[in-house]
Design an enzyme around this catalytic site. Structure first.
Site, PDB file in Angstrom:
ATOM      1  N   GLY A 276     -63.152 147.389  47.667  1.00  0.00           N
ATOM      2  CA  GLY A 276     -61.941 147.383  46.852  1.00  0.00           C
ATOM      3  C   GLY A 276     -61.646 145.981  46.353  1.00  0.00           C
ATOM      4  O   GLY A 276     -62.166 144.996  46.887  1.00  0.00           O
TER       5      GLY A 276
ATOM      6  N   GLY B  17     -58.455 143.095  45.604  1.00  0.00           N
ATOM      7  CA  GLY B  17     -57.337 142.660  46.437  1.00  0.00           C
ATOM      8  C   GLY B  17     -57.771 141.661  47.492  1.00  0.00           C
ATOM      9  O   GLY B  17     -56.954 141.159  48.261  1.00  0.00           O
ATOM     10  N   HIS B  18     -59.087 141.375  47.531  1.00  0.00           N
ATOM     11  CA  HIS B  18     -59.642 140.448  48.535  1.00  0.00           C
ATOM     12  C   HIS B  18     -60.135 139.149  47.899  1.00  0.00           C
ATOM     13  O   HIS B  18     -60.913 138.423  48.504  1.00  0.00           O
ATOM     14  CB  HIS B  18     -60.833 141.095  49.254  1.00  0.00           C
ATOM     15  CG  HIS B  18     -60.532 142.414  49.874  1.00  0.00           C
ATOM     16  ND1 HIS B  18     -59.569 142.566  50.831  1.00  0.00           N
ATOM     17  CD2 HIS B  18     -61.057 143.649  49.664  1.00  0.00           C
ATOM     18  CE1 HIS B  18     -59.521 143.851  51.197  1.00  0.00           C
ATOM     19  NE2 HIS B  18     -60.410 144.527  50.498  1.00  0.00           N
TER      20      HIS B  18
ATOM     21  N   LYS C 202     -68.920 146.778  54.306  1.00  0.00           N
ATOM     22  CA  LYS C 202     -67.904 146.547  55.338  1.00  0.00           C
ATOM     23  C   LYS C 202     -67.570 147.881  56.018  1.00  0.00           C
ATOM     24  O   LYS C 202     -67.500 148.930  55.377  1.00  0.00           O
ATOM     25  CB  LYS C 202     -66.651 145.922  54.729  1.00  0.00           C
ATOM     26  CG  LYS C 202     -66.909 144.489  54.234  1.00  0.00           C
ATOM     27  CD  LYS C 202     -65.654 143.714  53.894  1.00  0.00           C
ATOM     28  CE  LYS C 202     -64.860 144.308  52.772  1.00  0.00           C
ATOM     29  NZ  LYS C 202     -65.622 144.580  51.548  1.00  0.00           N
TER      30      LYS C 202
ATOM     31  N   ASP D 163     -65.934 153.171  52.404  1.00  0.00           N
ATOM     32  CA  ASP D 163     -66.950 152.225  51.920  1.00  0.00           C
ATOM     33  C   ASP D 163     -68.333 152.663  52.386  1.00  0.00           C
ATOM     34  O   ASP D 163     -69.291 152.729  51.597  1.00  0.00           O
ATOM     35  CB  ASP D 163     -66.680 150.807  52.460  1.00  0.00           C
ATOM     36  CG  ASP D 163     -65.506 150.132  51.777  1.00  0.00           C
ATOM     37  OD1 ASP D 163     -64.367 150.569  52.010  1.00  0.00           O
ATOM     38  OD2 ASP D 163     -65.744 149.171  51.013  1.00  0.00           O
TER      39      ASP D 163
ATOM     40  N   HIS E 279     -56.546 145.120  54.438  1.00  0.00           N
ATOM     41  CA  HIS E 279     -55.941 146.026  53.458  1.00  0.00           C
ATOM     42  C   HIS E 279     -54.459 146.159  53.738  1.00  0.00           C
ATOM     43  O   HIS E 279     -53.850 147.172  53.455  1.00  0.00           O
ATOM     44  CB  HIS E 279     -56.598 147.404  53.503  1.00  0.00           C
ATOM     45  CG  HIS E 279     -58.065 147.355  53.299  1.00  0.00           C
ATOM     46  ND1 HIS E 279     -58.944 147.371  54.343  1.00  0.00           N
ATOM     47  CD2 HIS E 279     -58.796 147.252  52.173  1.00  0.00           C
ATOM     48  CE1 HIS E 279     -60.181 147.287  53.855  1.00  0.00           C
ATOM     49  NE2 HIS E 279     -60.121 147.204  52.552  1.00  0.00           N
TER      50      HIS E 279
END
Lengths: 329, 329
Positions: free
Chosen positions: B53, B55-56, B104, B109, B218
């Site tokens: 995703g 956002g990291h 991960k 995922d 997250h």
């Protein structure tokens, strides 16, 4: 305000110890001082050095390295180093070809650095300087330009140090630095004020929904508050204010710096960068060089500044692009 | 919560456009996808790719570059990319020597990446993978280890990609990756929760004075809340929890990663790094490699994670130290 720190009085020394450990291959701390010195000394080359208060990390130690600064002098938070420490840094950095000082335009910084320059010259060192005043915001009270030295300073570091690495002498560097500074403008905006270590007090007041235009890098409030509508509108305001400092036209060439002020995630900086890109593309202005990240912060202030450098000389671009191991670049 | 963004639905695509512009010398976006591909393709070498995703940031695009990833696949915020996009990235990245996937350990995922691997193999590609599970926090409800894949993943990227750049084949990379993962542990702590774009809601509740141990990337809350006393005490808790995963002794060799979670200034990360250094020095544990900065963030979460990798092979250190132009390193 929670911060990862120990006693307030130890913040600066522990910060410098942490930086010296994290980047020990590149730099070392001169014991008991605020001086961080590049490990690799280059003779027959002007040493470019810079400094100021701490609280702006990765400035200024993040710019020590190959084709970049030879040393940084770090004072207390938002407080310039003393004449004595600046003088010591000049003496340590000078490898025979002299030292060039990059000074940000704040009264105390200018006064300490120029006094140290005078002392060093009296001791037989060759020293010149530039005073960076890229901030084009205005004061709320009298609408005068503030012209403080802010994030654009890192472009001055890189270009002047690049020229020094290519063998240019002090007089040439001084002229180059003046030319770059006169072509450099920055404007910053805060989404949230910063807090000093050991206090719960915000450095200025800002309504939850508002942003402050024209902030400084020491937590100074800006000249106007208004709601944050979108990244696009924000980019539009900053791009237009910066453009008004130049006579740019289609084909004009810029280097741009999108600088996070401390606690703004990369995601937001990248979205803002994209909006700046679109606005400049619409006008046919060429972005030849760009950086997005945290370069000159103001503790944990949330927000962003945008810097334009009009590239009036192809060499400036070459210096910006020289490789470096500096950790903040 | 104010964020520099436009419409929520456009966050990911504008983020990727911004990244692709800011780093256009290194990478390019495959139009209309979440794939960022390294511009420079290297034949006769396994392509190491990763993703997850968004956002990291700077993960995962910040690890595309020389001696590092060949591509990243970026899904919606905190949501893995689709099988189709992962498959497309495998096909684009494969230069004839196969593709290695760094995944991960999150259920969705793993499921998407393994399905894409199976499809790619069916189409004639050589593909292997590793599942990174460096998180050694525990679940609040049942005290089981969580073993999610978190910040230590970037060490896996760097080591495996370094070995690939030195010519190692898929089978060797798979063994190397397993060895590294089994020697890797991370623990994170939040000072403040993150907020998703377009909402005002914090991702979990945390009292103003407290911190949460064992958070995820997250926005997941941790296993225990307690007041933040000092960086030293925090370092002590994290170092001890991580040490308990190993049988370290004087002379043991570590690589460490101090990772900011999104809105924590470098000053605080450096002070924390200094405390970790002091604790490890006291025990005679050697830190052979270290990184401090924002490597695997969780939107605007405030806080830090600490990763230990016990260096069981001198080659791992060599791979970590290989130079790269990746912008997140």
């Amino acid at each position: 305000m929670k911060k990862i720190m120990n006693k307030s009085k130890d913040v600066v020394t522990q910060l410098l110890s942490g930086v010296a450990f994290a980047h020990e291959e590149i730099l070392e701390r001169v014991p008991k001082t605020g001086i961080l010195l590049r490990r690799h000394r280059v003779s027959n080359q002007v040493a470019v050095i810079s400094g100021g208060g701490t609280g702006h990390e990765p400035a200024h130690s993040g710019y020590i390295g190959d084709n970049f600064l030879a040393a940084s002098i770090n004072g207390p938070i938002f407080t310039p180093p003393t004449l004595e420490e600046i003088l010591m840094a000049i003496e340590l950095a000078d490898q025979g070809a002299g030292v060039f000082l990059v000074i940000k335009n704040f009264e105390a910084d200018v006064s300490h650095f120029l006094a140290a320059e005078a002392s060093a010259i009296a001791k037989g060192h060759l020293v010149k300087h530039v005073i960076v005043n890229d901030d084009c915001s205005i004061e709320k009270v009298n609408f005068k330009k503030r012209r403080r030295g802010v994030a654009g300073t890192v472009f001055v570091h890189k270009i002047v140090a690049g020229a020094a690495a290519k063998g240019h002498g002090l007089a040439e560097l001084a002229q180059l630095a003046e030319d770059v500074v006169s072509s450099l403008n920055t404007l910053g905006v805060a989404l949230a004020p910063g807090t000093l270590p050991g206090t719960d007090k915000c450095q200025f007041q800002l309504a939850e929904s508002e942003i402050s235009f024209g902030i400084g890098i020491h937590g100074e409030a800006g000249y106007r508050e208004e709601p944050l509508e979108s990244s696009e509108k924000l980019a539009n305001e900053l791009v237009n204010k910066l453009k008004s400092q130049y006579t740019l036209k289609g084909g004009s060439q810029l280097a741009i710096l999108v600088n996070g002020l401390g606690s703004t995630p990369y995601m937001e900086l990248a979205i803002f960068t994209n909006d700046v890109r679109r606005l400049l593309e619409l006008e046919g202005i060429q972005v030849r060089f760009k950086k997005t990240g945290n370069f000159m912060t103001s503790l944990n202030m949330a927000g962003v500044s945008l810097t334009f450098l009009e590239l009036k000389d192809e060499q400036w671009l070459n210096y910006l692009m020289l490789p470096t191991d500096a950790y903040g670049w």
